[in-house]
Design a protein around this motif. Structure first.
Motif, short mmCIF file in Angstrom:
data_model
loop_
_atom_site.label_atom_id
_atom_site.label_comp_id
_atom_site.label_asym_id
_atom_site.label_seq_id
_atom_site.Cartn_x
_atom_site.Cartn_y
_atom_site.Cartn_z
N ASP A 57 -50.09 51.13 5.85
CA ASP A 57 -49.34 52.22 5.22
C ASP A 57 -50.31 53.12 4.47
O ASP A 57 -51.11 52.64 3.68
N LYS A 59 -50.08 56.92 2.44
CA LYS A 59 -49.21 58.02 2.02
C LYS A 59 -47.81 57.74 2.56
O LYS A 59 -47.27 56.69 2.32
N SER A 60 -47.25 58.62 3.37
CA SER A 60 -45.89 58.39 3.87
C SER A 60 -45.89 57.77 5.27
O SER A 60 -44.84 57.44 5.80
N LYS A 62 -46.33 54.99 8.13
CA LYS A 62 -46.19 53.53 8.20
C LYS A 62 -47.05 52.97 9.32
O LYS A 62 -46.99 53.45 10.45
#
Length: 178
Positions: A57, A59-60, A62
């Motif tokens: 993961d 930042k945003s 996955k």
């Protein structure tokens, strides 16, 4: 006479402030965290060319692959931390012991040698676990960019994480005649 004393003090001051050049022996590290039931873990590879490779993961995003560069200071700090835990002689550790805990694996390469160190977070925190947790968070302070190609990590923990559940073979039930 005063100028000689001033020059002597100035030379002494300049001589004492020489930057220390580290002779880092480590050429590469591979680090992995398995994750627990609700976490997919992460893998990191850092080499003496200051290359940083990451799967996990960020930042945003996955569970993707990322790359970036580290500073010479970061590399020196990593070497100092690993020397501090005596990576060449520290015990291997354990890779068993709990069901819902995170497992950590570190592989250190230096002078054509390799050392593998394992820990899990059910054990009391020591200097090794402190370094592992610092490494695990290191991606947060770097600027990484996503890459589409996968990155090959040599740690075993990452390999287990990437296997599909469909590839696991379970033995058939045994028939007991009781």
């Amino acid at each position: 006479m005063k100028s000689i004393i001033f020059l002597s003090i100035l030379l002494l001051f300049i001589g004492c402030n020489k930057p220390v050049h580290r002779n880092n022996k480590i050429t590469k590290i591979e680090f992995a965290r398995s994750g627990a039931w609700a976490d997919f873990g992460a893998s990191i590879s850092i080499d003496s060319g200051l290359n940083y490779k990451y799967w996990g993961d960020y930042k945003s995003a996955k569970q993707k692959y990322f790359v970036g560069k580290i500073s010479k200071g970061f590399w020196d700090t990593l070497n100092i931390k690993l020397e501090g835990i005596k990576f060449k002689t520290v015990t291997l550790g354990t890779d068993r012991g709990c069901m819902d805990c995170e497992y950590y694996e570190l592989i250190v390469h230096w002078e054509n040698r390799t050392k593998r160190i394992l820990r899990n977070d059910s054990q009391p925190e020591d200097s090794v676990m402190s370094v592992f947790k610092w490494l695990d968070r290191s991606h947060n302070i770097l600027k990484l960019r996503e890459v589409k190609d996968s990155i090959k990590f040599e740690d075993r923990t990452h390999f287990v994480l990437k296997q599909s559940i469909k590839s696991i073979k379970f033995p058939p039930p045994q028939n007991s005649n009781n």
